[in-house]
Write a protein that holds these residues in place. Structure first.
Motif, PDB file in Angstrom:
ATOM      1  N   MET A  88       1.028  -1.226   0.095  1.00 14.06           N
ATOM      2  CA  MET A  88      -0.113   0.894   0.322  1.00 14.06           C
ATOM      3  C   MET A  88       0.896   1.443  -0.348  1.00 14.06           C
ATOM      4  N   SER A  89       0.484   2.576  -0.849  1.00 18.08           N
ATOM      5  CA  SER A  89       2.090   2.897  -1.026  1.00 18.08           C
ATOM      6  C   SER A  89       1.267   4.393  -1.863  1.00 18.08           C
ATOM      7  N   PRO A  90       0.997   5.434  -1.690  1.00 19.37           N
ATOM      8  CA  PRO A  90       0.175   6.981  -1.950  1.00 19.37           C
ATOM      9  C   PRO A  90       0.951   6.753  -3.773  1.00 19.37           C
ATOM     10  N   ARG A  91       2.344   6.486  -3.777  1.00 17.68           N
ATOM     11  CA  ARG A  91       2.983   6.134  -4.878  1.00 17.68           C
ATOM     12  C   ARG A  91       2.418   5.245  -5.822  1.00 17.68           C
ATOM     13  N   GLY A 141      -0.676   5.107   7.959  1.00 16.10           N
ATOM     14  CA  GLY A 141      -0.964   4.124   7.189  1.00 16.10           C
ATOM     15  C   GLY A 141      -1.122   3.274   7.027  1.00 16.10           C
ATOM     16  N   GLY A 142      -0.508   1.519   6.243  1.00 16.57           N
ATOM     17  CA  GLY A 142      -1.341   0.964   4.463  1.00 16.57           C
ATOM     18  C   GLY A 142      -2.361   0.767   5.355  1.00 16.57           C
ATOM     19  N   GLU A 143      -2.736   0.016   6.545  1.00 14.96           N
ATOM     20  CA  GLU A 143      -3.850  -1.206   7.135  1.00 14.96           C
ATOM     21  C   GLU A 143      -5.248  -0.314   6.873  1.00 14.96           C
TER      22      GLU A 143
END
Ligand code: SAH
Length: 237
Positions: A88-91, A141-143
Motif C-alpha cells: 500500500m503506497s501513495p506513490r 498507515g497502510g492498514e
C-alpha cells in the motif's frame, strides 16, 4: 481454491476490522475467502524488536527497514507462492475496479502495510512489490488502505454478494457512474420518486437510468466521460 489474503502490519489487531462485518464478514465465516494478519515486528533482528530507523540523507520521521520487512514477506510467502505481493503506497498505481476484478479472480494477495515515512526502497525492488494507492492523499498507515483494497476485491468473489446482478450497473462497472436510486416512501418531504420508475415500463426505465448515468458522469467526472466516449467510438469503428 479460495482467495487468501496475508497482511503484513505492525497492527494485526486492526484486522479483520470492518471486513469481519456484513457481506465480507459472512464470506469469511463461510470460508469463501480467508485472511491472516501477521506481525512484522516478529521478524525484527535485535532484542528491542525494532523495525524502523532514521532516513538515509536525513529528514523527518522513520523508515521501515528492508531486512526486517523482507524476512516478514519471506515467512508469509514461499518463493513459489503465486499470490501478487502488494505494498500500500501513495506513490502506487491508483486502485481501479478493473484491478479489483483481476485480483478477485486470482489466488489472493500478500499485502504490506507501510507506516512512518514509508519503507526502504530496496525491499520494494528486491521483493518485486506492486505499489497500489487508494487515492491522492496521505494516510498514516497502510492498514486502512489494505482494508479498502480487500473490501473492493472480496465483494467480487462469487458467493460473497447475494445478488450479483446488482454489481453489473454499479459505478465504474459500465464506465459510467450509476444512476440515482430511490425506494419507498413514494413521497418524502414533498419529493416524489421519478414517475418513470413506477411506470412498470422496463424499456423506458432502462433508458431513463442510462440517461441519468450519462448526465451524472458528464457533470461530475469529465475524465471518466472522455474515456467512456472514446471506448464507445472505438466500438463503433
Ligand atoms: N512519506 C510517504 C507517505 C508515508 S504514509 C510519501 O510521502 O509518499 C505511511 C504509509 O501509509 C505508507 O507507507 C503507505 O503504506 C500508507 N499510505 C499512506 N497513504 C496511502 C495511500 N494514499 N494509499 C495507500 N497507502 C497509503
Amino acid at each position: 481454491m479460495t482467495f487468501k489474503a496475508s497482511i503484513l502490519t505492525l497492527y494485526p489487531d486492526m484486522f479483520p476490522g470492518p471486513l469481519g462485518h456484513s457481506l465480507s464478514g459472512r464470506g469469511l465465516e463461510k470460508g469463501l475467502w480467508s485472511l491472516e494478519a501477521l506481525q512484522i515486528r516478529d521478524h525484527a533482528l535485535d532484542k528491542h524488536r525494532s523495525v524502523d530507523d532514521t532516513p538515509a540523507g536525513g529528514g523527518a520521521g522513520m523508515v521501515l527497514r528492508a531486512d526486517v520487512l523482507a524476512r516478514a514477506i519471506d515467512a508469509a510467502a514461499r518463493e513459489d507462492d503465486p499470490r501478487p505481493r502488494i505494498l500500500m503506497s501513495p506513490r502506487g498505481k491508483p486502485l481501479t475496479q478493473a484491478r479489483a476484478h483481476e485480483l478477485a479472480e486470482g489466488p489472493g494477495a500478500i499485502i504490506v502495510c507501510g507506516r512512518f515515512e514509508g519503507v526502504d526502497q530496496r525491499v520494494i525492488d528486491a521483493r518485486n512489490l506492486e505499489e497500489i494507492s487508494i487515492g491522492d492523499y496521505i494516510l498514516s498507515g497502510g492498514e486502512i488502505g489494505a482494508i479498502t483494497l480487500l473490501d473492493a476485491i472480496v465483494r467480487l468473489i462469487p458467493g460473497v454478494m447475494g445478488n450479483m446482478q446488482s454489481a453489473d450497473t454499479e459505478s465504474f462497472e459500465t464506465g459510467l457512474l450509476e444512476h440515482p436510486q430511490y425506494t419507498r416512501p413514494q413521497e418524502f418531504e414533498g419529493r416524489t420518486i421519478p414517475e418513470v420508475l413506477t411506470s412498470g415500463n422496463h424499456k423506458k426505465i432502462a433508458e431513463w437510468q442510462r440517461e441519468q448515468a450519462e448526465k451524472l458522469t458528464q457533470e461530475r467526472r469529465p475524465d471518466l466521460w472522455d474515456a467512456y466516449c472514446s471506448l464507445v467510438d472505438g466500438n463503433h469503428k
